[in-house]
Design an enzyme around this catalytic site. Structure first.
Site, PDB file in Angstrom:
ATOM      1  N   SER A 106      38.529 -16.545  95.082  1.00 43.24           N
ATOM      2  CA  SER A 106      37.210 -16.282  94.501  1.00 43.24           C
ATOM      3  C   SER A 106      37.115 -14.817  94.104  1.00 43.24           C
ATOM      4  CB  SER A 106      36.117 -16.636  95.505  1.00 43.24           C
ATOM      5  OG  SER A 106      36.032 -15.603  96.477  1.00 43.24           O
ATOM      6  N   LYS A 107      35.995 -14.490  93.495  1.00 49.01           N
ATOM      7  CA  LYS A 107      35.773 -13.132  93.000  1.00 49.01           C
ATOM      8  C   LYS A 107      35.943 -12.075  94.080  1.00 49.01           C
ATOM      9  CE  LYS A 107      32.507 -13.901  89.201  1.00 49.01           C
ATOM     10  NZ  LYS A 107      33.516 -14.316  88.261  1.00 49.01           N
ATOM     11  N   ARG A 108      35.702 -12.481  95.331  1.00 54.33           N
ATOM     12  CA  ARG A 108      35.836 -11.530  96.427  1.00 54.33           C
ATOM     13  C   ARG A 108      37.247 -10.941  96.494  1.00 54.33           C
ATOM     14  NH1 ARG A 108      36.059 -13.800 101.305  1.00 54.33           N
ATOM     15  NH2 ARG A 108      35.962 -15.875 100.386  1.00 54.33           N
ATOM     16  N   HIS A 109      38.219 -11.706  96.015  1.00 52.42           N
ATOM     17  CA  HIS A 109      39.614 -11.268  96.154  1.00 52.42           C
ATOM     18  C   HIS A 109      40.099 -10.422  94.997  1.00 52.42           C
ATOM     19  CE1 HIS A 109      39.174 -15.212  98.297  1.00 52.42           C
ATOM     20  NE2 HIS A 109      39.523 -14.402  99.267  1.00 52.42           N
ATOM     21  N   GLY A 110      39.337 -10.397  93.922  1.00 55.55           N
ATOM     22  CA  GLY A 110      39.750  -9.620  92.746  1.00 55.55           C
ATOM     23  C   GLY A 110      39.340 -10.361  91.496  1.00 55.55           C
TER      24      GLY A 110
END
Ligand code: GLU
Length: 507
Positions: free
Chosen positions: A255-259
């Site tokens: 998800s966006k949390r990872h990049g």
């Protein structure tokens, strides 16, 4: 169904094209091209509440950038269009009604309040949540009457209550569901829009889809789809669910949390489409233990859908970055790379519009500059910062950077004067000549080469790290190099005067 392979990529325009979607598109595209089949783009925009404006344009731009061109789709048309679901609503309504008439579906008048109450009661009894099939058993006359009164209704599918449904997945084999555990899902909403299930099945049938390649998360929908095909009396396409894509640590979905997760985000960051394609192909597929670099042509030759590993794949940002650098350093020709750098340099205001034309001197200069940094570029976008001083004046730098370690400031000042004299005589088109002269000068002045070269480097680039000094001087040319050296000499002189403030002046 025809014998021709026909596959589709069917994104919902709910945001950017995610790398997972891009991987699905790539595998569909490869499969179609390998079998002389058709690759179709279909926009599944029936969930009006989740639509995000501009997504369709973004999805199309992403696929084009990746080089995954479609044979039929919203913009190019085709024999089974339209390819946007919101333009096919009549078809879904007609088919929902057809199922009602045949006894495979029913009108449901339950209000959201009633459904919520049912859910709460189920929760209280620790039962799995789901529709209690209340309207499945309404007398026909009552249904007629309520419809005639204009009461809002949805159409639900009548799932068989007994027996099992077995679907066959190309990668996983048979998966069997007990029908009594399946739901009577909604096919047509009260606003007349279909749900994903109905629209997807109707379209796959009428668009003559032979193979469905889609994300693993759709496996639980497959038994309903199977039953829908049966109810319509249609043959079901071959199913192939592609493995999940997990975060780098494997602990959850990417998800966006990872990049970055959107294809266009990677593009903006300076990734090459070739590297993206190569990396995406390896999310779930491998050729052998060694080969990792594949062009699209090679993928067409070597990729095998049946060899995709059904287990989740981890997204590794470092690996992707490594691959991007590999393509920049080893695969792209210098001209190819330079031409991709031109727009970035133009955007930064560093090179003129005519540099887009490879026959101009402006382009030739960009090409020479790019050659000097090619080996250090990981992302295309880095070219701007790495080469700025070739196109614009050096940025203001701290005069202390000119002072070589363990050398008296006055010696550096003198050395700069001698460098200017020496380079006035030099042949700037010849790196060898520049090098010989400057090494000779270092010896003459009794300085180590590093002690002499650092101030020159800082003078002409404004930095302590740059491409090789002699090639940098050659590309900058005589005039610019000498100007910058003269400016450095002034800067150092002024600095020395200012810091000598505490000592008495000569006058
Ligand atoms: N519209 C669905 C999605 O966005 C497509 C699923 C399918 O390919 O059947 O994932």
């Amino acid at each position: 169904m025809t014998d021709q392979v026909r596959v589709r990529f069917a994104p919902s325009p709910t945001g950017d094209l995610h790398v997972g979607g891009a991987r699905t598109a790539l595998f569909n595209w490869l499969f179609a091209r390998q079998h002389g089949g058709a690759f179709i783009l279909r926009i599944e925009d029936t969930d009006q509440a989740r639509l995000v404006g501009q997504s369709i344009a973004g999805i199309i731009e992403s696929l084009r950038w990746l080089g995954l061109h479609w044979d039929e789709g919203p913009d190019v048309g085709g024999p089974y269009g339209p390819y946007v679901q919101s333009q096919r609503l009549h078809l879904y309504r007609e088919h929902a009604q057809r199922l009602v008439l045949a006894g495979h579906a029913y009108y449901c008048f339950c209000t959201p309040e009633r459904l919520e109450r049912v859910r709460q009661e189920q929760r209280a009894r620790s039962e799995p949540p789901g529709y209690d099939r209340h309207c499945r058993y309404l007398p026909e006359a009552e249904v007629e009457e309520r419809l005639a009164r204009g009461e809002p209704a949805v159409i639900r599918f009548k799932m068989p209550l007994e027996g099992e449904t077995t679907i066959v997945d190309l990668l996983r084999g048979e998966i069997t569901y007990e029908n009594r555990l399946l739901q009577d899902l909604v096919l047509l909403k009260s606003d007349g829009f279909p749900t994903y299930h109905l629209a997807n099945v109707v379209d796959d049938h009428y668009m003559r889809i032979s193979h469905i390649l889609r994300a693993e998360e759709w496996i639980p929908s497959a038994p309903l789809h199977y039953q829908l095909y049966r109810a319509f009396g249609w043959e079901m396409p071959v199913l192939c669910h592609l493995p999940l894509i997990l975060s780098p640590d494997g602990k959850g979905k990417l998800s966006k949390r990872h990049g970055a997760t959107g294809v266009l985000e990677f593009k903006r960051q300076g990734y090459l489409p070739e590297a993206m394609i190569n990396y995406l192909a390896l999310l779930g597929w491998a050729y052998d233990a060694e080969q990792e670099i594949f062009s699209l042509e090679e993928l067409l030759e070597k990729f095998r859908l049946e060899e995709v590993n059904p287990h989740p794949a981890r997204f590794n940002f470092e690996k992707l970055l490594w691959m991007n650098q590999y393509y920049i350093n080893h695969i792209l020709s210098l001209d190819d790379l330079a031409q991709r750098c031109v727009p970035l340099l133009q955007e930064a205001g560093l090179v003129p519009p005519e540099a887009s034309d490879p026959s101009t001197p402006a382009y030739a200069y960009v090409r020479e500059v790019v050659a000097l940094v090619k080996d250090r570029l990981k992302l295309l976008t880095e070219v701007v910062d790495l080469t700025r001083f070739f196109f614009a004046e050096v940025e203001d730098y701290d005069p202390e950077l000119l002072l070589a370690r363990k050398v008296e400031p006055a010696v550096v000042l003198h050395a700069l004067e001698r460098v200017i004299e020496t380079l006035r005589e030099a042949d700037f088109s010849d790196e060898g000549d520049l090098e010989r002269r400057l090494r000779g000068l270092a010896e003459e002045l009794g300085l180590k080469t590093g002690q002499l070269f650092m101030p020159i480097r800082v003078a002409v680039t404004g930095r302590t790290v740059s491409p090789g000094l002699f090639e940098t001087l050659r590309v900058l040319g005589r005039e610019r190099s000498l100007e910058r050296l003269a400016a450095a000499r002034e800067k150092l002189a002024a600095y020395l005067q200012a810091t000598a403030g505490s000592t008495p002046s000569r006058e």
